[in-house]
Design a protein around this motif. Structure first.
Motif, PDB file in Angstrom:
ATOM      1  N   ASP A 369      42.234  37.440  90.950  1.00 41.89           N
ATOM      2  CA  ASP A 369      43.310  37.837  90.044  1.00 41.89           C
ATOM      3  C   ASP A 369      43.431  36.866  88.874  1.00 41.89           C
ATOM      4  OD1 ASP A 369      45.665  39.387  89.254  1.00 41.89           O
ATOM      5  OD2 ASP A 369      46.803  37.628  89.894  1.00 41.89           O
ATOM      6  N   GLN A 370      43.276  35.576  89.137  1.00 40.02           N
ATOM      7  CA  GLN A 370      43.313  34.586  88.052  1.00 40.02           C
ATOM      8  C   GLN A 370      42.167  34.816  87.069  1.00 40.02           C
ATOM      9  OE1 GLN A 370      43.248  30.796  90.020  1.00 40.02           O
ATOM     10  NE2 GLN A 370      45.376  30.937  90.725  1.00 40.02           N
ATOM     11  N   SER A 371      40.983  35.137  87.584  1.00 36.70           N
ATOM     12  CA  SER A 371      39.847  35.434  86.709  1.00 36.70           C
ATOM     13  C   SER A 371      40.109  36.690  85.900  1.00 36.70           C
ATOM     14  CB  SER A 371      38.567  35.597  87.545  1.00 36.70           C
ATOM     15  OG  SER A 371      38.248  34.409  88.237  1.00 36.70           O
ATOM     16  N   THR A 372      40.755  37.667  86.530  1.00 37.45           N
ATOM     17  CA  THR A 372      41.091  38.904  85.826  1.00 37.45           C
ATOM     18  C   THR A 372      42.036  38.627  84.661  1.00 37.45           C
ATOM     19  OG1 THR A 372      40.831  40.187  87.860  1.00 37.45           O
ATOM     20  CG2 THR A 372      42.094  41.204  86.091  1.00 37.45           C
ATOM     21  N   ASP A 373      43.046  37.813  84.905  1.00 36.60           N
ATOM     22  CA  ASP A 373      43.991  37.468  83.835  1.00 36.60           C
ATOM     23  C   ASP A 373      43.288  36.749  82.684  1.00 36.60           C
ATOM     24  OD1 ASP A 373      45.998  38.572  85.354  1.00 36.60           O
ATOM     25  OD2 ASP A 373      46.690  36.657  86.180  1.00 36.60           O
ATOM     26  N   LEU A 374      42.391  35.841  83.026  1.00 40.03           N
ATOM     27  CA  LEU A 374      41.672  35.074  82.003  1.00 40.03           C
ATOM     28  C   LEU A 374      40.786  35.979  81.157  1.00 40.03           C
ATOM     29  CD1 LEU A 374      40.970  32.262  80.853  1.00 40.03           C
ATOM     30  CD2 LEU A 374      39.168  32.109  82.587  1.00 40.03           C
ATOM     31  N   LEU A 375      40.032  36.860  81.813  1.00 37.13           N
ATOM     32  CA  LEU A 375      39.140  37.764  81.083  1.00 37.13           C
ATOM     33  C   LEU A 375      39.929  38.778  80.268  1.00 37.13           C
ATOM     34  CD1 LEU A 375      36.295  38.647  80.452  1.00 37.13           C
ATOM     35  CD2 LEU A 375      36.282  40.009  82.563  1.00 37.13           C
ATOM     36  N   SER A 376      41.037  39.265  80.811  1.00 36.55           N
ATOM     37  CA  SER A 376      41.870  40.220  80.079  1.00 36.55           C
ATOM     38  C   SER A 376      42.403  39.599  78.793  1.00 36.55           C
ATOM     39  CB  SER A 376      43.033  40.674  80.969  1.00 36.55           C
ATOM     40  OG  SER A 376      43.925  41.503  80.253  1.00 36.55           O
ATOM     41  N   ALA A 377      42.847  38.353  78.862  1.00 39.65           N
ATOM     42  CA  ALA A 377      43.344  37.669  77.662  1.00 39.65           C
ATOM     43  C   ALA A 377      42.236  37.525  76.625  1.00 39.65           C
ATOM     44  CB  ALA A 377      43.917  36.312  78.037  1.00 39.65           C
ATOM     45  N   ALA A 378      41.016  37.217  77.074  1.00 38.61           N
ATOM     46  CA  ALA A 378      39.891  37.076  76.139  1.00 38.61           C
ATOM     47  C   ALA A 378      39.571  38.403  75.464  1.00 38.61           C
ATOM     48  CB  ALA A 378      38.669  36.548  76.885  1.00 38.61           C
ATOM     49  N   ILE A 379      39.615  39.496  76.213  1.00 33.99           N
ATOM     50  CA  ILE A 379      39.322  40.816  75.631  1.00 33.99           C
ATOM     51  C   ILE A 379      40.386  41.193  74.618  1.00 33.99           C
ATOM     52  CG2 ILE A 379      39.095  43.278  76.149  1.00 33.99           C
ATOM     53  CD1 ILE A 379      37.969  42.487  78.882  1.00 33.99           C
ATOM     54  N   ARG A 380      41.647  40.951  74.940  1.00 35.56           N
ATOM     55  CA  ARG A 380      42.723  41.300  74.003  1.00 35.56           C
ATOM     56  C   ARG A 380      42.586  40.516  72.702  1.00 35.56           C
ATOM     57  NH1 ARG A 380      45.885  40.895  78.748  1.00 35.56           N
ATOM     58  NH2 ARG A 380      46.819  38.952  78.013  1.00 35.56           N
ATOM     59  N   ALA A 381      42.271  39.221  72.808  1.00 41.39           N
ATOM     60  CA  ALA A 381      42.091  38.414  71.603  1.00 41.39           C
ATOM     61  C   ALA A 381      40.894  38.902  70.796  1.00 41.39           C
ATOM     62  CB  ALA A 381      41.914  36.947  71.984  1.00 41.39           C
ATOM     63  N   TYR A 382      39.836  39.294  71.485  1.00 44.20           N
ATOM     64  CA  TYR A 382      38.626  39.782  70.803  1.00 44.20           C
ATOM     65  C   TYR A 382      38.917  41.093  70.070  1.00 44.20           C
ATOM     66  CZ  TYR A 382      33.602  40.810  70.286  1.00 44.20           C
ATOM     67  OH  TYR A 382      32.345  41.087  69.793  1.00 44.20           O
ATOM     68  N   LEU A 383      39.622  41.995  70.723  1.00 46.27           N
ATOM     69  CA  LEU A 383      39.979  43.273  70.086  1.00 46.27           C
ATOM     70  C   LEU A 383      40.831  43.049  68.846  1.00 46.27           C
ATOM     71  CD1 LEU A 383      40.798  45.502  73.202  1.00 46.27           C
ATOM     72  CD2 LEU A 383      38.864  45.773  71.645  1.00 46.27           C
ATOM     73  N   ALA A 384      41.702  42.049  68.893  1.00 46.60           N
ATOM     74  CA  ALA A 384      42.562  41.773  67.736  1.00 46.60           C
ATOM     75  C   ALA A 384      41.758  41.273  66.543  1.00 46.60           C
ATOM     76  CB  ALA A 384      43.633  40.755  68.115  1.00 46.60           C
ATOM     77  N   ASP A 385      40.597  40.660  66.801  1.00 43.14           N
ATOM     78  CA  ASP A 385      39.791  40.093  65.721  1.00 43.14           C
ATOM     79  C   ASP A 385      38.740  41.050  65.186  1.00 43.14           C
ATOM     80  OD1 ASP A 385      41.148  37.712  65.814  1.00 43.14           O
ATOM     81  OD2 ASP A 385      39.759  36.769  67.221  1.00 43.14           O
ATOM     82  N   ILE A 386      38.534  42.183  65.850  1.00 47.08           N
ATOM     83  CA  ILE A 386      37.501  43.128  65.411  1.00 47.08           C
ATOM     84  C   ILE A 386      37.956  43.845  64.148  1.00 47.08           C
ATOM     85  CG2 ILE A 386      36.348  45.311  65.965  1.00 47.08           C
ATOM     86  CD1 ILE A 386      36.179  44.430  68.824  1.00 47.08           C
ATOM     87  N   GLY A 387      37.034  43.988  63.206  1.00 43.96           N
ATOM     88  CA  GLY A 387      37.291  44.802  62.016  1.00 43.96           C
ATOM     89  C   GLY A 387      38.405  44.274  61.150  1.00 43.96           C
ATOM     90  N   GLN A 388      38.334  43.003  60.772  1.00 42.53           N
ATOM     91  CA  GLN A 388      39.373  42.433  59.918  1.00 42.53           C
ATOM     92  C   GLN A 388      39.456  43.156  58.577  1.00 42.53           C
ATOM     93  OE1 GLN A 388      41.637  40.025  60.675  1.00 42.53           O
ATOM     94  NE2 GLN A 388      40.865  40.182  62.768  1.00 42.53           N
ATOM     95  N   GLU A 389      38.341  43.778  58.146  1.00 45.48           N
ATOM     96  CA  GLU A 389      38.335  44.495  56.884  1.00 45.48           C
ATOM     97  C   GLU A 389      38.714  45.968  57.072  1.00 45.48           C
ATOM     98  OE1 GLU A 389      34.492  43.934  55.282  1.00 45.48           O
ATOM     99  OE2 GLU A 389      34.650  41.763  55.180  1.00 45.48           O
ATOM    100  N   GLY A 390      39.145  46.327  58.237  1.00 45.06           N
ATOM    101  CA  GLY A 390      39.534  47.707  58.493  1.00 45.06           C
ATOM    102  C   GLY A 390      38.496  48.419  59.339  1.00 45.06           C
ATOM    103  N   ILE A 391      38.955  49.281  60.231  1.00 42.13           N
ATOM    104  CA  ILE A 391      38.051  50.067  61.058  1.00 42.13           C
ATOM    105  C   ILE A 391      38.441  51.526  60.929  1.00 42.13           C
ATOM    106  CG2 ILE A 391      37.623  48.181  62.667  1.00 42.13           C
ATOM    107  CD1 ILE A 391      39.576  49.407  64.597  1.00 42.13           C
ATOM    108  N   SER A 392      37.518  52.401  61.301  1.00 41.55           N
ATOM    109  CA  SER A 392      37.770  53.838  61.189  1.00 41.55           C
ATOM    110  C   SER A 392      38.814  54.264  62.212  1.00 41.55           C
ATOM    111  CB  SER A 392      36.467  54.610  61.416  1.00 41.55           C
ATOM    112  OG  SER A 392      36.017  54.438  62.757  1.00 41.55           O
ATOM    113  N   ASP A 393      39.339  55.478  62.021  1.00 40.24           N
ATOM    114  CA  ASP A 393      40.356  55.993  62.942  1.00 40.24           C
ATOM    115  C   ASP A 393      39.795  56.126  64.356  1.00 40.24           C
ATOM    116  OD1 ASP A 393      42.074  56.118  60.819  1.00 40.24           O
ATOM    117  OD2 ASP A 393      41.748  58.254  60.426  1.00 40.24           O
ATOM    118  N   SER A 394      38.543  56.602  64.465  1.00 41.12           N
ATOM    119  CA  SER A 394      37.959  56.777  65.795  1.00 41.12           C
ATOM    120  C   SER A 394      37.760  55.431  66.487  1.00 41.12           C
ATOM    121  CB  SER A 394      36.620  57.520  65.694  1.00 41.12           C
ATOM    122  OG  SER A 394      35.705  56.790  64.895  1.00 41.12           O
TER     123      SER A 394
END
Length: 549
Positions: A369-394
């Protein structure tokens, strides 16, 4: 015009050329990257088709680096073999030469037409794809404008003493000329832009034919360097390293022939274009038959490293994927599937704990569960950084689906760790074990959770609407399993007056927690149904929210 002014004009023209190239590749990847990535993953396991696809895609995107990133993401994911990926890169190298041939022609009259068309299409914002095409056309117009600026500026630079001294120092020293072009291409991250710059320089007549050969070969080697340097793992470095080795071997063979190539007496600007095209065509014809041996060699040179001890550390969140949205989303999806695997392992350990009451199983559930929390936080941070110049609707919808998937699985894991495991430990501390009756009623609920998790993964990967409906329909069957087990338990309590009330309360809470876990798994079907336009009631819409608990 002063030397400082000329230098500023030259730097500005190069910057505009690079920006135009970036606009084309980023706009088209933003608008069409996801379907293009899906098509590549399904159809490129034939090396000849992969070669042609590399030519065509690079011709459209005008960036072999972008194609390299996409192909590398497939090889790292295992959806595209390394051998056909090498064929894609051979085609991408040819595709970049076609772009050079097109832009090196005198088509300056098209500049205002392309810019006007791009602006018109860009303002048709009803569809994000129009916006992407418009941005790409504007980028093409800026490239044409930059080439015109380069030509006029270099005509003025030609007569300056400093420029003549630099050209004289390069002339005759093939190795220095090759290294200068290599470093410049690596810094610019665009072989197309640097080749067009060499074309402009050659048109001034100040470059000898042998120097042109060395510069073109340096550009081809330097164009393969950024992908090698930016790769974050051995697996991700295999394809770009293979591309670099192919170009370096080709340059080592062709460079000694510089004198013979110079004797062809071609126009200097034409020599740049013909040599660049011929070099990459020759590499494709020679190495297309050796992609399999090269793939085996690269696998030996760059073996897959041992996995991190902590499974919570991300493995696929490569920084290069942040620049291309569909590649970054693919990386995040792979990490999200690792969370699903962790949840499945937690379910297995929890069932073992019910059967054996072994404290080691409880510790293992908490650790996962601790590993799950750690990996989940990393994925959320990564998603927030994707496409800083904008991404398509899809792509934005897909990012939301990944976020929902991750958060719901994280909540399910928390229930297993903080509630179900603690209930089993409480029984263990009192020296009690789950009875045969209790285990017999827990088993079907446990199997239902595993089956629903498998369906949820299918929905997430294949975006199958029918499977999504099937997953939601299982909520009722799980509710009935819980209700039946609860009724049987109350009857047993009535029959056996000696049963301790707290033991019965623990079993009832176990049943409730199993249903809560299933609630989060079933909620993974709703984002797809929402995107497909399926009607959702108020309760279902609430469950579809990533904040639902």
């Amino acid at each position: 015009m002063s030397g400082t002014t000329l230098l500023i004009n030259l730097a500005g023209a190069i910057a505009l050329l690079l920006w135009g190239t970036h606009m084309i590749s980023s706009a088209l990847l933003r608008g069409f990257g996801t379907p293009l990535r899906h098509w590549m993953g399904r159809h490129l396991n034939n090396r000849w088709l992969a070669l042609l696809a590399g030519i065509g895609i690079t011709g459209v995107l005008q960036s072999s680096t972008a194609v390299s990133l996409m192909a590398t993401s497939f090889t790292a994911a295992g959806t595209l073999g390394l051998a056909p990926a090498l064929a894609v890169m051979l085609g991408a190298n040819i595709g970049s030469t076609l772009v050079v041939q097109l832009l090196s022609a005198d088509i300056s009259i098209l500049t205002p037409i392309v810019l006007l068309t791009g602006l018109t299409v860009f303002r048709l914002r009803d569809d994000s794809r129009f916006e992407s095409v418009g941005c790409a056309l504007i980028g093409l117009g800026l490239m044409l404008m930059a080439l015109h600026m380069l030509g006029s500026t270099l005509a003025d630079v030609e007569g300056t003493p400093v420029f003549q001294l630099i050209m004289q120092s390069l002339d005759g020293d093939l190795l220095i000329a090759l290294l200068v072009a290599l470093i410049l291409t690596w810094l610019c991250h665009s072989s197309v832009a640097v080749v067009l710059l060499i074309v402009s320089l050659a048109a001034t007549g100040m470059l000898s034919a042998t120097t042109i050969v060395a510069l073109v070969l340096g550009v081809n080697i330097g164009g393969a360097l950024p992908s090698v340097i930016n790769a974050g793992s051995n697996i991700g470095r295999r394809l770009p390293l293979g591309n670099l080795l192919v170009r370096a071997l080709g340059a080592a063979v062709v460079l000694p022939l510089a004198g013979w190539l110079a004797s062809l007496n071609l126009d200097p600007a034409a020599l740049v274009v013909y040599l660049h095209t011929g070099f990459n065509l020759l590499l494709a014809l020679v190495f297309i038959g050796f992609t399999e041996p090269m793939a085996r060699l690269l696998n030996r040179l760059l073996p897959e490293p041992a996995r991190d001890v902590d499974p919570g550390m991300p493995r696929y969140l490569d920084e290069a994927g942040l620049e291309v949205a569909n590649i970054g989303l693919s990386n995040a999806s792979r990490e999200a599937l690792r969370i699903a695997d962790m949840l499945s392992a937690m379910l297995e350990r929890t069932l073992q704990l019910f059967h054996t009451s072994a404290p080691a199983c409880a510790d293992e559930v908490r650790r996962i569960d601790q590993s799950t929390d750690l990996l989940s936080a990393a994925i959320r941070a990564y998603l927030a950084d994707i496409g800083q110049e904008g991404i398509s609707d899809s792509d934005a919808d897909r990012a939301q689906e990944i976020l929902t998937f991750v958060i719901n699985l994280e909540h399910a894991a928390d229930i297993l760790s903080a509630s179900l495991t603690e209930l089993a430990v409480r029984r263990l501390r009192r020296g009690e074990h789950f009875s045969v009756f209790e285990l017999r009623n827990i088993a079907p609920l446990h199997e239902a959770l595993l089956e629903s998790l498998s369906l949820a993964i299918t929905v997430f990967l294949r975006e199958d609407i029918a499977t999504a409906h099937q997953l939601i329909s299982r909520k009722e069957s799980v509710r009935r399993l819980e209700a039946d087990a609860s009724r049987q338990h109350f009857r047993k309590l009535q029959e056996d007056k000696n049963t301790w009330a707290e033991s019965g309360d623990i079993f009832q809470r176990v049943l409730r927690d199993y249903r809560r876990v299933h609630h989060h798994i079933a909620a993974l079907a709703y984002p797809l149904l929402e995107r497909a336009g399926e009607p959702l009631g108020d309760d279902q819409a609430k469950e579809a929210s990533p904040c639902a608990s």
